[in-house]
Design an enzyme around this catalytic site. Sequence first.
Site, mmCIF file in Angstrom:
data_model
loop_
_atom_site.group_PDB
_atom_site.id
_atom_site.type_symbol
_atom_site.label_atom_id
_atom_site.label_comp_id
_atom_site.label_asym_id
_atom_site.label_seq_id
_atom_site.Cartn_x
_atom_site.Cartn_y
_atom_site.Cartn_z
ATOM 1 N N ASP A 23 5.126 2.813 -11.575
ATOM 2 C CA ASP A 23 4.457 3.730 -12.499
ATOM 3 C C ASP A 23 4.697 5.180 -12.065
ATOM 4 O O ASP A 23 5.820 5.561 -11.842
ATOM 5 C CB ASP A 23 2.965 3.378 -12.600
ATOM 6 C CG ASP A 23 2.223 3.486 -11.273
ATOM 7 O OD1 ASP A 23 2.860 3.356 -10.212
ATOM 8 O OD2 ASP A 23 0.990 3.720 -11.288
ATOM 9 N N GLU B 98 6.439 -2.132 -6.292
ATOM 10 C CA GLU B 98 5.270 -2.641 -7.026
ATOM 11 C C GLU B 98 5.378 -4.073 -7.524
ATOM 12 O O GLU B 98 4.352 -4.762 -7.666
ATOM 13 C CB GLU B 98 4.964 -1.711 -8.199
ATOM 14 C CG GLU B 98 4.341 -0.381 -7.813
ATOM 15 C CD GLU B 98 5.348 0.632 -7.286
ATOM 16 O OE1 GLU B 98 4.940 1.696 -6.825
ATOM 17 O OE2 GLU B 98 6.569 0.332 -7.334
ATOM 18 N N GLY C 263 -0.164 4.828 -3.813
ATOM 19 C CA GLY C 263 -1.543 4.940 -4.254
ATOM 20 C C GLY C 263 -2.449 4.039 -3.434
ATOM 21 O O GLY C 263 -1.986 3.179 -2.680
ATOM 22 N N GLY D 180 3.209 6.067 -5.404
ATOM 23 C CA GLY D 180 2.537 7.332 -5.658
ATOM 24 C C GLY D 180 3.073 8.495 -4.849
ATOM 25 O O GLY D 180 2.946 9.649 -5.256
#
Length: 333
Positions: free
Chosen positions: A144, A136, A64, A113
């Site tokens: 996530d 992360e 992301g 992502g």
Amino acid sequence: MSFIRTSVSNGVGEIVLDRPKALNALDQTMIDDMYATLGEWGDDDSIETVLVTSAGDRAFCAGGDIRAIRDYSLDGDTTAITRYFNSEYRLDQMVADYPKPYVSLIDGAAMGGGLGISVHGEIRVVTEKAMIAMPETAIGFFPDIGSTYFLPRLPEGVGMWLGLTGARIRGIDAVAVGLATHFVASADLAGVAESIRSGDPLADALASSGTTETSDVPLRKIGEYFADDNVSAIVGGLRGAIGDDWAAEMIGLLEKASPTSLWVTAAMINVGAQSGIDECFDRELHAAQQITATNDFREGVRAVLVDKDRNPSFDPAAIDDVDPAVVARIVGA
């Protein structure tokens, strides 16, 4: 300007990720454009298969647009943060629920992502150039994109290992642990892509997949050291493995991570094992809103992605000093 390119031919809709300078990191426009395109194609009876590829050879998608999220955090723009993660997870959920074969060709880095728009799909093709990771915790965040659903469903301990350490695995390793479905040599990937674009049945297009190469992921050790969700116990076990170079390497990765992120990640993966995918996305959205407001997130992104000094100042700095109440607030427990 759009950072994705789309085309339709022979019943195949193709999305090409085309933001090479950022290694195809998903910004808000890419997420919105992909969601709109996939929604349209899902209802189009003339399109039988979706193919997702990269315009560059360095990365499928590096994750992301986390630098932008840090900027929003510094500005106190919680609305933009919520919009980004809500729309990203909505896209990932669409991939997971997609009514047609969804094929990702991963020849390069796929992190964070990038796994959200691939692992949830039906077919994930990797090459020897693929590099898979969920890094992360090193930036004060947590894995996530629905990973709290798929990580605990990997072989014993593997999801906790990948989520806590951010360890990078190769294409063949991704097949071995279930993150990828097919292995194709990088030199042959263009031919596979062209076969899919021409409308060949997927079974025929992927008939040559496979390799004599074997994975060296130490599944037995991972199952032994990472079966727990107690971060202190995991670290203690690894520290006790005197003379084990792999264990020492894992300690090194864990020491670079935010202690708070480690506990949050362990809790999220643990509860995700008993949750449906929609519950995992809801929990991740709450956790993302909470953790992006912390100093560890701003500091972690600064150290890794902005100043790149790789020297974050996390607070607290030790895993045993993390307040369980803070973890519970972030996780939503």
